[in-house]
Design a protein around this motif. Structure first.
Motif, mmCIF file in Angstrom:
data_model
loop_
_atom_site.group_PDB
_atom_site.id
_atom_site.type_symbol
_atom_site.label_atom_id
_atom_site.label_comp_id
_atom_site.label_asym_id
_atom_site.label_seq_id
_atom_site.Cartn_x
_atom_site.Cartn_y
_atom_site.Cartn_z
ATOM 1 N N GLU A 116 34.749 86.263 21.521
ATOM 2 C CA GLU A 116 34.786 87.493 22.290
ATOM 3 C C GLU A 116 36.147 87.671 23.063
ATOM 4 O OE1 GLU A 116 31.113 87.958 24.637
ATOM 5 O OE2 GLU A 116 29.929 87.103 23.238
ATOM 6 N N ALA A 117 36.174 88.984 23.429
ATOM 7 C CA ALA A 117 37.284 89.151 24.468
ATOM 8 C C ALA A 117 36.983 88.344 25.716
ATOM 9 C CB ALA A 117 37.215 90.541 24.652
ATOM 10 N N LEU A 118 37.908 88.116 26.714
ATOM 11 C CA LEU A 118 37.771 87.205 27.482
ATOM 12 C C LEU A 118 37.530 87.797 28.919
ATOM 13 C CD1 LEU A 118 38.930 84.018 28.577
ATOM 14 C CD2 LEU A 118 39.766 85.437 30.343
ATOM 15 N N GLU A 119 36.256 87.272 29.598
ATOM 16 C CA GLU A 119 35.734 87.682 30.690
ATOM 17 C C GLU A 119 36.264 86.781 31.849
ATOM 18 O OE1 GLU A 119 31.605 86.181 31.944
ATOM 19 O OE2 GLU A 119 31.183 87.975 31.353
ATOM 20 N N LEU A 120 37.141 87.670 32.521
ATOM 21 C CA LEU A 120 38.178 86.969 33.602
ATOM 22 C C LEU A 120 37.381 86.578 34.718
ATOM 23 C CD1 LEU A 120 41.028 85.808 34.160
ATOM 24 C CD2 LEU A 120 41.504 88.185 35.149
ATOM 25 N N ARG A 121 37.231 85.282 35.067
ATOM 26 C CA ARG A 121 36.522 84.742 36.251
ATOM 27 C C ARG A 121 37.380 84.171 37.243
ATOM 28 N NH1 ARG A 121 31.414 86.422 36.784
ATOM 29 N NH2 ARG A 121 30.475 86.821 34.728
ATOM 30 N N ASP A 122 37.299 84.014 38.404
ATOM 31 C CA ASP A 122 38.453 83.304 39.294
ATOM 32 C C ASP A 122 38.435 81.590 39.273
ATOM 33 O OD1 ASP A 122 38.626 85.868 40.114
ATOM 34 O OD2 ASP A 122 37.541 85.723 41.982
ATOM 35 N N GLY A 123 37.187 81.265 39.000
ATOM 36 C CA GLY A 123 37.301 79.534 39.221
ATOM 37 C C GLY A 123 37.222 78.960 40.413
ATOM 38 N N ASP A 124 37.389 79.863 41.396
ATOM 39 C CA ASP A 124 37.496 79.475 42.882
ATOM 40 C C ASP A 124 36.017 78.938 43.202
ATOM 41 O OD1 ASP A 124 37.364 79.229 45.270
ATOM 42 O OD2 ASP A 124 38.298 80.987 45.999
ATOM 43 N N LYS A 125 35.889 77.686 43.340
ATOM 44 C CA LYS A 125 34.562 77.318 43.576
ATOM 45 C C LYS A 125 33.975 77.511 44.975
ATOM 46 C CE LYS A 125 33.515 74.436 39.827
ATOM 47 N NZ LYS A 125 33.603 75.596 38.929
ATOM 48 N N SER A 126 34.653 77.852 45.877
ATOM 49 C CA SER A 126 34.336 78.374 46.982
ATOM 50 C C SER A 126 33.587 79.739 47.177
ATOM 51 C CB SER A 126 35.355 78.194 48.056
ATOM 52 O OG SER A 126 36.383 79.323 47.788
ATOM 53 N N ARG A 127 33.883 80.302 45.973
ATOM 54 C CA ARG A 127 33.172 81.651 45.871
ATOM 55 C C ARG A 127 32.281 81.942 44.906
ATOM 56 N NH1 ARG A 127 35.307 86.111 44.711
ATOM 57 N NH2 ARG A 127 34.486 87.709 46.319
ATOM 58 N N GLY B 236 30.226 80.141 43.366
ATOM 59 C CA GLY B 236 30.280 78.853 42.527
ATOM 60 C C GLY B 236 31.407 79.119 41.446
ATOM 61 N N GLY B 237 32.451 79.609 41.706
ATOM 62 C CA GLY B 237 33.551 79.740 40.819
ATOM 63 C C GLY B 237 33.607 81.165 39.840
ATOM 64 N N LYS B 238 32.446 81.721 39.852
ATOM 65 C CA LYS B 238 32.173 82.648 39.019
ATOM 66 C C LYS B 238 32.632 84.405 39.607
ATOM 67 C CE LYS B 238 28.490 81.043 36.107
ATOM 68 N NZ LYS B 238 26.992 81.041 35.919
ATOM 69 N N GLY B 239 33.464 84.270 40.743
ATOM 70 C CA GLY B 239 33.890 85.450 41.428
ATOM 71 C C GLY B 239 34.802 86.039 40.287
ATOM 72 N N VAL B 240 34.849 87.278 40.515
ATOM 73 C CA VAL B 240 35.800 88.367 39.621
ATOM 74 C C VAL B 240 36.889 89.060 40.143
ATOM 75 C CG1 VAL B 240 34.169 88.722 37.639
ATOM 76 C CG2 VAL B 240 34.113 90.247 39.490
ATOM 77 N N ALA B 241 37.181 88.538 41.648
ATOM 78 C CA ALA B 241 38.315 89.046 42.366
ATOM 79 C C ALA B 241 39.540 89.291 41.812
ATOM 80 C CB ALA B 241 38.479 88.351 43.655
ATOM 81 N N LYS B 242 39.948 88.702 40.848
ATOM 82 C CA LYS B 242 41.210 88.593 40.146
ATOM 83 C C LYS B 242 40.954 89.984 39.155
ATOM 84 C CE LYS B 242 42.651 83.948 39.814
ATOM 85 N NZ LYS B 242 42.514 82.670 38.672
ATOM 86 N N ALA B 243 39.933 90.169 38.537
ATOM 87 C CA ALA B 243 39.669 91.137 37.531
ATOM 88 C C ALA B 243 39.901 92.173 38.420
ATOM 89 C CB ALA B 243 38.627 90.908 36.817
ATOM 90 N N VAL B 244 39.171 92.395 39.505
ATOM 91 C CA VAL B 244 39.147 93.543 40.396
ATOM 92 C C VAL B 244 40.435 93.774 40.827
ATOM 93 C CG1 VAL B 244 38.150 94.394 42.567
ATOM 94 C CG2 VAL B 244 36.633 93.506 40.917
ATOM 95 N N GLY B 245 41.103 92.865 41.176
ATOM 96 C CA GLY B 245 42.546 93.276 41.608
ATOM 97 C C GLY B 245 43.414 93.780 40.611
ATOM 98 N N ASN B 246 43.423 93.617 39.225
ATOM 99 C CA ASN B 246 44.263 94.009 38.457
ATOM 100 C C ASN B 246 43.718 95.328 38.054
ATOM 101 O OD1 ASN B 246 45.140 91.336 37.741
ATOM 102 N ND2 ASN B 246 43.775 91.191 35.966
ATOM 103 N N ILE B 247 42.506 96.027 38.491
ATOM 104 C CA ILE B 247 42.089 97.393 38.384
ATOM 105 C C ILE B 247 43.180 98.129 39.235
ATOM 106 C CG2 ILE B 247 40.420 99.025 38.602
ATOM 107 C CD1 ILE B 247 38.379 97.074 37.616
#
Ligand code: PGA
Ligand code: ZN
Length: 428
Positions: free
Chosen positions: A45-56, A58-69
């Protein structure tokens, strides 16, 4: 033209963050789209971008993807004609530059792609299915309703991920939908009377502890009877094995994680063949692993003339993988999930390629969903004739069926319900 593109982090039906995008056109028209998320995701599958920052989250945040928009995607699309969906998607794919949309994130790109299509449709005063399909789109899909969940979607003892009912004998979409809800309630009563759990899994189907595939099928058929319908005539069954989850890297065998049973590729094919001869099972999805091309060839030779063999993890809505499958004679149907490939236009191309090759295409949700109903419009626009949108018991699933009710009403006498012809396989 496109004035502004923005993103936000919202939550999906599993309480995980996902990406929502808004597109604002110069005239003030807006469109919105959200990315779904799978659990038994395919390797290709195409890659689902997740932050990996465990403090938000549990690491599943999508702030980077949102930032890219707000940055790279906004820059790539500013000033473009939103009605040129192919051009918009191409611009994002170029800005991303990777093969699997891993730089900007397929979740970011897809959300914007959907938002753009919706803004364009709104600017043209067209419903989304008309914008995407033109005057050809007039067939309502037969629901493939997943009423018993197992595998990665439930914490019960059932290895097959999904057992689905299809009201192929109904006279219209709304009638078929009503029939399904009646069977769903009959199944609830039946499970309850046997002392089995009626809590539901990720896609809204019941998730009781059962001993085998056959037991699940027998309960469903009994529920069909109890609701007053005839299996094989009013309803047929479909299975999603999601067998890519079963493949053991070490031995190459299929090892069912919950019951511990082992199969070779040929034994698993024989098992499906047996189920299809005993019960009215018309469709098997991911009956084998996503890399078992030889196994798929064999299974298609054995069963393809009378059973719909659907590639989900096998094809991942990807025209390259589908073309390979068509050439090799693997399967006769493709599951269509927008976020597996990551844009609307590439999804349209996958459906068109399937239809050209005589494969059926099935518009599908993911196990993690939002209130976004694009897959309903997509099904009608491209006449996929089948839709997988889960059980009628969770609002993110019901939202798709309810959108189809609205479309059916709007189409009026032009609406066609394909019934058994949805399978499109000679002799079925
Ligand atoms: P997923 O499951 O969304 O968890 O991948 C759906 C399916 O396999 O069809
Ligand atoms: Zn699947």
């Amino acid at each position: 033209h496109i004035e502004r593109v923005t993103g936000r982090e919202i939550i999906d039906s599993r309480g995980n963050p996902t990406v929502e995008a808004e597109v604002l056109l110069a005239g003030g028209t807006r469109g919105r789209g959200a990315a779904p998320s799978g659990a038994s995701t395919g390797e290709f599958e195409a890659l689902e971008l997740r932050d990996g920052d465990k403090s938000r989250f549990g690491g599943k945040g999508v702030a980077k993807a949102v930032g890219n928009i707000g940055t790279a995607i906004q820059d790539a699309l500013h000033g473009m004609d939103a009605t040129d969906i192919y051009g918009v998607d191409r611009a994002m794919i170029n800005a991303d530059g990777s093969r699997d949309k891993s730089s900007l994130g397929a979740n970011a790109i897809l959300a914007v792609s959907i938002a753009c299509a919706r803004a364009a449709a709104a600017a043209l005063h067209l419903p989304l299915y008309r914008f995407l399909g033109g005057i050809n789109g007039n067939r309502l899909p037969v629901p493939m309703m997943n009423i018993l969940n197992g595998g990665a979607h439930a914490s019960n003892t059932v290895d097959v991920q999904e057992f689905m009912i299809m009201p192929a004998g109904a006279g219209s979409f709304h009638e078929g939908l009503r029939w399904c809800t009646e069977v769903f309630h009959a199944l609830a009563a039946l499970l309850k009377s046997k002392g089995l759990a009626t809590a539901v899994g990720d896609e809204g189907g019941f998730a009781p502890d059962l001993a085998s595939d056959e037991e699940a099928i027998r309960y469903i058929l009994e529920a069909v009877h109890k609701a007053g319908y005839e299996p094989g005539k009013d309803f047929v069954l479909a299975i999603d094995a999601a067998a890519s989850e079963w493949k053991s890297g070490k031995t190459g065998e299929y090892v069912l994680p919950k019951c511990g049973k082992r199969f070779t590729s040929a034994e698993l094919t024989a098992h499906w063949k047996n189920l299809c001869s005993q019960y009215p099972v018309y469709s098997i999805e991911d009956g084998l692993d996503e890399e078992d091309w030889e196994g798929w060839q064999l299974m298609t030779k054995e069963l393809g003339g009378r059973v719909q063999l659907v590639g989900d993890d096998l094809f991942v809505t990807n025209t390259e993988r589908l073309a390979k499958g068509i050439q090799l004679g693997c399967g006769n149907s493709i599951l269509i999930k927008l976020n597996q490939i990551g844009s609307v236009s590439e999804t349209l191309e996958a459906i068109k390629l399937a239809h050209k090759a005589g494969y059926t295409a099935i518009s599908s949700h993911r196990s993690g969903e939002t209130e976004d109903t694009t897959i309903a419009d997509l099904a009608v626009a491209l006449n996929t004739c089948q839709i997988k949108a889960g059980a009628p018991s969770r609002s993110e699933r019901a939202a798709k069926y309810n959108q189809l009710l609205r479309i059916e009403e709007e189409l009026g006498s032009a609406a066609v319900y394909p019934g058994f012809s949805a399978f499109g396989i000679a002799g079925m």
